[in-house]
Write a protein that holds these residues in place. Structure first.
Motif, PDB file in Angstrom:
ATOM      1  N   TYR A  79       0.819  -1.217   0.000  1.00  0.00           N
ATOM      2  CA  TYR A  79       0.000   0.000   0.000  1.00  0.00           C
ATOM      3  C   TYR A  79       0.850   1.263   0.000  1.00  0.00           C
ATOM      4  N   VAL A  80       2.048   1.199   0.570  1.00  0.00           N
ATOM      5  CA  VAL A  80       2.869   2.399   0.764  1.00  0.00           C
ATOM      6  C   VAL A  80       3.095   3.172  -0.534  1.00  0.00           C
ATOM      7  N   PRO A  81       3.459   2.519  -1.661  1.00  0.00           N
ATOM      8  CA  PRO A  81       3.629   3.283  -2.907  1.00  0.00           C
ATOM      9  C   PRO A  81       2.361   4.008  -3.348  1.00  0.00           C
ATOM     10  N   VAL A  82       1.202   3.422  -3.049  1.00  0.00           N
ATOM     11  CA  VAL A  82      -0.069   4.057  -3.417  1.00  0.00           C
ATOM     12  C   VAL A  82      -0.214   5.377  -2.675  1.00  0.00           C
ATOM     13  N   GLY A  83       0.000   5.353  -1.373  1.00  0.00           N
ATOM     14  CA  GLY A  83      -0.102   6.578  -0.581  1.00  0.00           C
ATOM     15  C   GLY A  83       0.904   7.626  -1.004  1.00  0.00           C
ATOM     16  N   LEU A  85       2.424   7.907  -4.064  1.00  0.00           N
ATOM     17  CA  LEU A  85       2.113   8.408  -5.407  1.00  0.00           C
ATOM     18  C   LEU A  85       0.918   9.348  -5.395  1.00  0.00           C
ATOM     19  N   ARG A  86      -0.022   9.109  -4.496  1.00  0.00           N
ATOM     20  CA  ARG A  86      -1.202   9.978  -4.394  1.00  0.00           C
ATOM     21  C   ARG A  86      -0.924  11.203  -3.521  1.00  0.00           C
ATOM     22  N   ARG A  87       0.304  11.290  -2.994  1.00  0.00           N
ATOM     23  CA  ARG A  87       0.735  12.427  -2.160  1.00  0.00           C
ATOM     24  C   ARG A  87      -0.182  12.631  -0.953  1.00  0.00           C
ATOM     25  N   ARG A  88      -0.528  11.530  -0.323  1.00  0.00           N
ATOM     26  CA  ARG A  88      -1.369  11.600   0.862  1.00  0.00           C
ATOM     27  C   ARG A  88      -0.515  11.923   2.088  1.00  0.00           C
ATOM     28  N   PRO A  89      -1.102  12.491   3.143  1.00  0.00           N
ATOM     29  CA  PRO A  89      -0.353  12.772   4.373  1.00  0.00           C
ATOM     30  C   PRO A  89       0.288  11.504   4.928  1.00  0.00           C
ATOM     31  N   ARG A  90       1.425  11.673   5.583  1.00  0.00           N
ATOM     32  CA  ARG A  90       2.157  10.511   6.083  1.00  0.00           C
ATOM     33  C   ARG A  90       1.317   9.666   7.047  1.00  0.00           C
ATOM     34  N   GLY A  91       0.572  10.348   7.931  1.00  0.00           N
ATOM     35  CA  GLY A  91      -0.255   9.613   8.871  1.00  0.00           C
ATOM     36  C   GLY A  91      -1.317   8.780   8.177  1.00  0.00           C
ATOM     37  N   GLU A  92      -1.938   9.345   7.145  1.00  0.00           N
ATOM     38  CA  GLU A  92      -2.960   8.610   6.410  1.00  0.00           C
ATOM     39  C   GLU A  92      -2.350   7.417   5.675  1.00  0.00           C
ATOM     40  N   THR A  93      -1.135   7.582   5.164  1.00  0.00           N
ATOM     41  CA  THR A  93      -0.466   6.476   4.488  1.00  0.00           C
ATOM     42  C   THR A  93      -0.187   5.332   5.460  1.00  0.00           C
ATOM     43  N   VAL A  94       0.200   5.683   6.693  1.00  0.00           N
ATOM     44  CA  VAL A  94       0.409   4.660   7.715  1.00  0.00           C
ATOM     45  C   VAL A  94      -0.902   3.939   8.007  1.00  0.00           C
ATOM     46  N   VAL A  95      -1.989   4.692   8.142  1.00  0.00           N
ATOM     47  CA  VAL A  95      -3.304   4.098   8.411  1.00  0.00           C
ATOM     48  C   VAL A  95      -3.734   3.207   7.250  1.00  0.00           C
ATOM     49  N   GLY A  96      -3.528   3.675   6.003  1.00  0.00           N
ATOM     50  CA  GLY A  96      -3.900   2.871   4.840  1.00  0.00           C
ATOM     51  C   GLY A  96      -3.114   1.578   4.765  1.00  0.00           C
ATOM     52  N   SER A  97      -1.835   1.655   5.095  1.00  0.00           N
ATOM     53  CA  SER A  97      -1.005   0.452   5.115  1.00  0.00           C
ATOM     54  C   SER A  97      -1.504  -0.531   6.161  1.00  0.00           C
ATOM     55  N   MET A  98      -1.829  -0.014   7.340  1.00  0.00           N
ATOM     56  CA  MET A  98      -2.348  -0.867   8.412  1.00  0.00           C
ATOM     57  C   MET A  98      -3.683  -1.495   8.016  1.00  0.00           C
ATOM     58  N   ALA A  99      -4.556  -0.692   7.407  1.00  0.00           N
ATOM     59  CA  ALA A  99      -5.874  -1.189   7.001  1.00  0.00           C
ATOM     60  C   ALA A  99      -5.768  -2.286   5.946  1.00  0.00           C
ATOM     61  N   SER A 100      -4.692  -2.284   5.172  1.00  0.00           N
ATOM     62  CA  SER A 100      -4.523  -3.271   4.105  1.00  0.00           C
ATOM     63  C   SER A 100      -4.146  -4.653   4.632  1.00  0.00           C
ATOM     64  N   ARG A 217     -21.454   9.129   2.341  1.00  0.00           N
ATOM     65  CA  ARG A 217     -21.320   7.809   1.733  1.00  0.00           C
ATOM     66  C   ARG A 217     -19.846   7.431   1.670  1.00  0.00           C
ATOM     67  N   PRO A 218     -19.529   6.130   1.773  1.00  0.00           N
ATOM     68  CA  PRO A 218     -18.130   5.699   1.768  1.00  0.00           C
ATOM     69  C   PRO A 218     -17.378   6.206   0.543  1.00  0.00           C
ATOM     70  N   GLY A 219     -16.181   6.704   0.776  1.00  0.00           N
ATOM     71  CA  GLY A 219     -15.333   7.184  -0.313  1.00  0.00           C
ATOM     72  C   GLY A 219     -15.446   8.657  -0.583  1.00  0.00           C
ATOM     73  N   ARG A 220     -16.480   9.305  -0.060  1.00  0.00           N
ATOM     74  CA  ARG A 220     -16.688  10.728  -0.342  1.00  0.00           C
ATOM     75  C   ARG A 220     -15.702  11.603   0.432  1.00  0.00           C
ATOM     76  N   ASP A 221     -15.312  11.128   1.631  1.00  0.00           N
ATOM     77  CA  ASP A 221     -14.444  11.935   2.482  1.00  0.00           C
ATOM     78  C   ASP A 221     -12.960  11.634   2.297  1.00  0.00           C
ATOM     79  N   ASP A 222     -12.613  10.690   1.417  1.00  0.00           N
ATOM     80  CA  ASP A 222     -11.205  10.361   1.254  1.00  0.00           C
ATOM     81  C   ASP A 222     -10.904  10.075  -0.216  1.00  0.00           C
ATOM     82  N   ASP A 223      -9.651   9.819  -0.527  1.00  0.00           N
ATOM     83  CA  ASP A 223      -9.208   9.556  -1.887  1.00  0.00           C
ATOM     84  C   ASP A 223      -9.756   8.198  -2.337  1.00  0.00           C
ATOM     85  N   PRO A 224     -10.585   8.153  -3.386  1.00  0.00           N
ATOM     86  CA  PRO A 224     -11.172   6.877  -3.812  1.00  0.00           C
ATOM     87  C   PRO A 224     -10.141   5.879  -4.307  1.00  0.00           C
ATOM     88  N   VAL A 225      -9.031   6.391  -4.864  1.00  0.00           N
ATOM     89  CA  VAL A 225      -7.980   5.483  -5.319  1.00  0.00           C
ATOM     90  C   VAL A 225      -7.342   4.767  -4.131  1.00  0.00           C
TER      91      VAL A 225
END
Length: 305
Positions: A79-83, A85-100, A217-225
């Motif tokens: 997941y890390v390259p996704v976060g 490449l999408r230039r997401r905040p570091r904290g959100e990238t950590v959360v996305g990696s954990m969620a994966s 609705r899900p996805g509206r508040d965050d990056d859908p990718v």
């Protein structure tokens, strides 16, 4: 198959109660954060301590644990390259990696393992690896990111000390050390800890339900990718990697099925609780927990057949 359905029913009812309570405005503003903080600082450490104190270390330290660890680490790193490449905040990238890669091994995994695999012990490798490795690692990373967001720049000493401020890591170490040392904790001391441990899962689920009560609705508040990447990684890539790595390690039959079913479990609500605690990636954690749970139903039914 009944175990899969029962597991989802249990989690769904408690989350639904949280949604109803949120809709009725029974609790004051900030209740979601309060419940999450209680779970993080009090109930979850108690749950970690009790679980690891009673864990069968020999059973956990098996080939299944190695496969579980490799698959989880691999999918988290993917997941890390996704976060980035999408230039997401570091904290959100950590959360996305954990969620994966952080699966719902507790409240959903246990009933599914009991009925679909024949024993709740089959979920132990995933549960212990997450409690002993993923949880302290990710919460420490989030702690460092939060410090930087406050304008602080943690040095090497801060990075070393950060885990020592983490109640989840401290509880993990305490439980494992006492287990390996064979220390018998008096029941009079253990009972109140167990009582607090029982609060962890419902507190997380209720907080999750409260967050959904007035959510978009899900996805509206965050990056859908990013959200889509978490769903694909958690629901499809994770179980595939578990199957491939398990097969490479010579697992067959029930042993292979156990690691694949475990990997096919959805994102744990704990990820949402940690996101709230560190005020980062909350929409992604919330939507990932919800959508991966919905998608995991057909995936688990196919895998368990």
């Amino acid at each position: 198959m009944s175990g899969v359905l029962e597991g989802f029913l249990v989690i769904g009812v408690v989350v639904a109660v949280g949604v109803v309570v949120g809709r009725l405005d029974v609790l004051p503003d900030g209740a979601t954060e309060t419940l999450s903080r209680v779970a993080f600082f009090v109930a979850s450490p108690a749950l970690l301590f009790v679980t690891l104190l009673r864990a069968d270390v020999a059973r956990v330290l098996s080939t299944g644990l190695v496969v579980t660890a490799l698959a989880a680490v691999a999918v988290c790193l993917l997941y890390v390259p996704v976060g980035l490449l999408r230039r997401r905040p570091r904290g959100e990238t950590v959360v996305g990696s954990m969620a994966s890669g952080y699966l719902n091994a507790g409240n959903l995994g246990i009933p599914i393992a009991t009925y679909a695999l024949g024993s709740a012990a089959e979920i132990a490798p995933s549960l212990i690896f997450q409690l002993a490795v993923l949880t302290p690692t990710y919460t420490t990373l989030l702690d460092v990111v939060a410090a930087r967001r406050r304008g602080e720049e943690p040095g090497l000493a801060d990075a070393v000390v950060a885990p020592l401020r983490n109640p989840l890591l401290l509880a993990t170490v305490a439980g494992l050390v006492l287990n390996v040392a064979g220390v018998a904790v008096p029941e009079g001391l253990l009972e109140p800890v167990e009582l607090l441990a029982d609060l962890a899962v419902p507190a997380m689920l209720l907080a999750f339900g409260l967050s959904l009560a007035h959510a978009q609705r899900p996805g509206r508040d965050d990056d859908p990718v990013c959200l889509g990447a978490v769903i694909v990684l958690k629901n499809l890539v994770h179980p595939f990697l578990a199957w491939a790595i398990g097969s490479a390690f010579g697992l067959t039959g029930p042993a292979l099925l156990a690691v694949v079913v475990s990997a096919a479990l959805p994102t744990a609500q704990n990820v949402f609780g940690y996101a709230v605690r560190f005020a980062t990636g909350v929409p992604l954690a919330r939507d990932a927990a919800l959508l991966t749970t919905l998608v995991s139903v057909p995936v688990l039914l196919v895998v368990a057949l």
